[in-house]
Design an enzyme around this catalytic site. Sequence first.
Site, PDB file in Angstrom:
ATOM      1  CG  ASP A  85       7.005  30.202  25.564  1.00 17.37           C
ATOM      2  OD1 ASP A  85       7.628  31.288  25.666  1.00 17.37           O
ATOM      3  OD2 ASP A  85       5.758  30.127  25.628  1.00 17.37           O
ATOM      4  CD  GLU A 106      24.766  21.483  46.663  1.00 17.62           C
ATOM      5  OE1 GLU A 106      24.508  20.417  46.092  1.00 17.62           O
ATOM      6  OE2 GLU A 106      23.897  22.213  47.175  1.00 17.62           O
ATOM      7  CB  CYS A 114      21.046  24.380  49.168  1.00 17.68           C
ATOM      8  SG  CYS A 114      21.057  23.858  47.460  1.00 17.68           S
ATOM      9  CB  THR A 164      17.359  26.622  38.339  1.00 13.01           C
ATOM     10  OG1 THR A 164      18.095  25.387  38.411  1.00 13.01           O
ATOM     11  CG2 THR A 164      15.968  26.341  37.842  1.00 13.01           C
ATOM     12  CG  HIS A 218      17.725  27.247  49.366  1.00 11.05           C
ATOM     13  ND1 HIS A 218      18.827  27.767  48.718  1.00 11.05           N
ATOM     14  CD2 HIS A 218      17.420  26.090  48.723  1.00 11.05           C
ATOM     15  CE1 HIS A 218      19.182  26.943  47.743  1.00 11.05           C
ATOM     16  NE2 HIS A 218      18.341  25.921  47.717  1.00 11.05           N
ATOM     17  CE  LYS A 269       4.533  25.429  41.614  1.00 12.50           C
ATOM     18  NZ  LYS A 269       4.689  24.269  40.776  1.00 12.50           N
ATOM     19  CG  ASN A 280      20.143  27.017  43.451  1.00 11.33           C
ATOM     20  OD1 ASN A 280      20.586  27.522  44.492  1.00 11.33           O
ATOM     21  ND2 ASN A 280      19.628  25.802  43.411  1.00 11.33           N
TER      22      ASN A 280
HETATM   23  N1  COA Z   1       4.777  29.880  29.746  1.00 10.48           N
HETATM   24  C1  COA Z   1       4.640  30.109  31.088  1.00 10.48           C
HETATM   25  N2  COA Z   1       4.844  29.124  32.015  1.00 10.48           N
HETATM   26  C2  COA Z   1       5.206  27.900  31.583  1.00 10.48           C
HETATM   27  C3  COA Z   1       5.373  27.617  30.209  1.00 10.48           C
HETATM   28  C4  COA Z   1       5.137  28.674  29.288  1.00 10.48           C
HETATM   29  N3  COA Z   1       5.288  28.499  27.969  1.00 10.48           N
HETATM   30  N4  COA Z   1       5.741  26.322  30.089  1.00 10.48           N
HETATM   31  C5  COA Z   1       5.820  25.819  31.360  1.00 10.48           C
HETATM   32  N5  COA Z   1       5.488  26.775  32.238  1.00 10.48           N
HETATM   33  C6  COA Z   1       5.462  26.667  33.704  1.00 10.48           C
HETATM   34  C7  COA Z   1       4.812  25.384  34.199  1.00 10.48           C
HETATM   35  O1  COA Z   1       3.401  25.503  34.226  1.00 10.48           O
HETATM   36  C8  COA Z   1       5.454  25.274  35.571  1.00 10.48           C
HETATM   37  O2  COA Z   1       4.831  26.180  36.449  1.00 10.48           O
HETATM   38  P1  COA Z   1       3.887  25.595  37.642  1.00 10.48           P
HETATM   39  O3  COA Z   1       4.761  24.641  38.403  1.00 10.48           O
HETATM   40  O4  COA Z   1       3.503  26.807  38.420  1.00 10.48           O
HETATM   41  O5  COA Z   1       2.746  24.916  36.973  1.00 10.48           O
HETATM   42  C9  COA Z   1       6.852  25.800  35.349  1.00 10.48           C
HETATM   43  O6  COA Z   1       6.811  26.571  34.162  1.00 10.48           O
HETATM   44  C10 COA Z   1       7.917  24.706  35.192  1.00 10.48           C
HETATM   45  O7  COA Z   1       7.448  23.834  34.221  1.00 10.48           O
HETATM   46  P2  COA Z   1       7.681  22.261  34.375  1.00 10.48           P
HETATM   47  O8  COA Z   1       7.058  21.582  33.220  1.00 10.48           O
HETATM   48  O9  COA Z   1       7.268  21.823  35.742  1.00 10.48           O
HETATM   49  O10 COA Z   1       9.278  22.187  34.267  1.00 10.48           O
HETATM   50  P3  COA Z   1      10.224  20.961  34.134  1.00 10.48           P
HETATM   51  O11 COA Z   1       9.517  19.659  34.255  1.00 10.48           O
HETATM   52  O12 COA Z   1      11.054  21.206  32.932  1.00 10.48           O
HETATM   53  O13 COA Z   1      11.120  21.093  35.468  1.00 10.48           O
HETATM   54  C11 COA Z   1      12.319  22.354  37.117  1.00 10.48           C
HETATM   55  C12 COA Z   1      11.986  22.217  35.662  1.00 10.48           C
HETATM   56  C13 COA Z   1      13.386  23.435  37.252  1.00 10.48           C
HETATM   57  C14 COA Z   1      11.058  22.768  37.865  1.00 10.48           C
HETATM   58  C15 COA Z   1      12.825  20.982  37.666  1.00 10.48           C
HETATM   59  O14 COA Z   1      13.895  20.533  36.908  1.00 10.48           O
HETATM   60  C16 COA Z   1      13.274  21.093  39.092  1.00 10.48           C
HETATM   61  O15 COA Z   1      12.463  21.090  39.985  1.00 10.48           O
HETATM   62  N6  COA Z   1      14.595  21.188  39.272  1.00 10.48           N
HETATM   63  C17 COA Z   1      15.335  21.545  40.427  1.00 10.48           C
HETATM   64  C18 COA Z   1      14.775  21.260  41.750  1.00 10.48           C
HETATM   65  C19 COA Z   1      15.626  21.908  42.737  1.00 10.48           C
HETATM   66  O16 COA Z   1      16.294  22.865  42.442  1.00 10.48           O
HETATM   67  N7  COA Z   1      15.579  21.388  43.955  1.00 10.48           N
HETATM   68  C20 COA Z   1      16.174  21.967  45.069  1.00 10.48           C
HETATM   69  C21 COA Z   1      17.607  21.910  45.080  1.00 10.48           C
HETATM   70  S1  COA Z   1      18.121  22.982  46.326  1.00 10.48           S
END
Ligand code: COA
Length: 367
Positions: free
Chosen positions: A33, A85, A117, A160, A242, A251, A287
């Site tokens: 979605d 990096e 980063c 991202t 960042h 958050k 990012n």
């Molecule tokens: N409509 C609207 N929002 C939706 C949705 C939909 N259909 N489906 C999911 N979401 C929301 C979720 O509720 C969540 O929001 P919330 O955290 O406010 O509840 C968000 O989208 C992400 O969903 P989630 O299921 O947590 O995603 P994921 O498990 O696929 O993880 C990332 C994706 C990007 C969050 C994860 O891979 C990650 O944290 N990666 C990178 C971390 C990072 O960059 N670290 C720092 C390096 S500098």
Amino acid sequence: MTKTQTFGIASLGVHLPPLAMKVEELAELRGVDPNKFTRGLGCREIALCPEGFDVVDLATEAARRALSRWDGKLEDIGLLAVGTETAVDMSRPLGAFVASNLGLSGNIRSYEVKHACYGGSVALRQALEWKLSGVSKGKAALVIAADVSLYAPKDPGEPTQGAGAVAMIVDAPTICAIDADTFAYSEPQLDFWRPVGEAYPRVDGPLSLDCYMRGAEHCFRQFIGERDAKAAFAELSDICFHVPFPKMVKKALVHTATALGLSEAETATLYEQKVEPTMRLNQRVGNCYTAALWLSVAHTLAGKDEGARLATFSYGSGFGTELFGLTAGPGAKAAAWMTDVETDLKDRRLIDGAEYERLREANVPAH
Ligand code: COA
């Protein structure tokens, strides 16, 4: 209170790659979605590099742009520090490739900084502290933050992704002064890492978020000290973070402001007025690791009145965090560097999912 500033960013250069894709295209490709990527993560577009274009091209052009708008000469550079990096060699610093392209050599300390980063911010702090120490002998520093962020195809981090470079000449505080005072916090953690020999990073998303929020709270607590948190935030025109993706920043802001005693309504206002607008360019780039915070700063400083105060929060997995302030200088209002950003955005080509798949197959990053 922070000390009177003498040094800062004298010139800025930004470079973004020539391709991009809307995250809705990626959502369609992955059967997700699109609201998850747009509303859930806060992303809009990811910047992408075509075949044969890499982090060296990004860093070199950003540096050229910063140098072209500076009133100094190449011979006035005494330090070249590159935070990245996206290593192209395990020994040779990225700066050597850039220096070769720029024709930069001589009595220069040149090196690469790696701390996920956070590397660009560490390079910037070292350049500032080199100036403040008095050993620079009047020379300026060229600092570059440059990265290409790519996850394995179908990885949850794929929406991202991004790429970009920001070059900063550290000398007179024409665009902004950088506070000498700084507030750091670190912990050894395994939240995001890329083992030697692997092309893509591994991420523990929940741990990464937890570390980022904890680091932000520790840094802001030091920054605010004995002051009233609301009054301290009121003195800032903007707070740049960042930006791995905008939801992560939101958050961390909510966590930190709440921990510091702001009400839900005060926190919401703080986010809407002083944080969310700082990420508008990041939303169109994705990012770009070391460059992400400095892209937000470049965007946010543009058009600012002299004297406006910004806070900058750096995060690098592993993990290291640091918070320090900037004060807009006389060159912020005209924002000369933004013409390049506008040109790069206008000239870049939006690709579709099919072209993205071909690009990913052809463009596996070096280990
Ligand atoms: N409509 C609207 N929002 C939706 C949705 C939909 N259909 N489906 C999911 N979401 C929301 C979720 O509720 C969540 O929001 P919330 O955290 O406010 O509840 C968000 O989208 C992400 O969903 P989630 O299921 O947590 O995603 P994921 O498990 O696929 O993880 C990332 C994706 C990007 C969050 C994860 O891979 C990650 O944290 N990666 C990178 C971390 C990072 O960059 N670290 C720092 C390096 S500098």
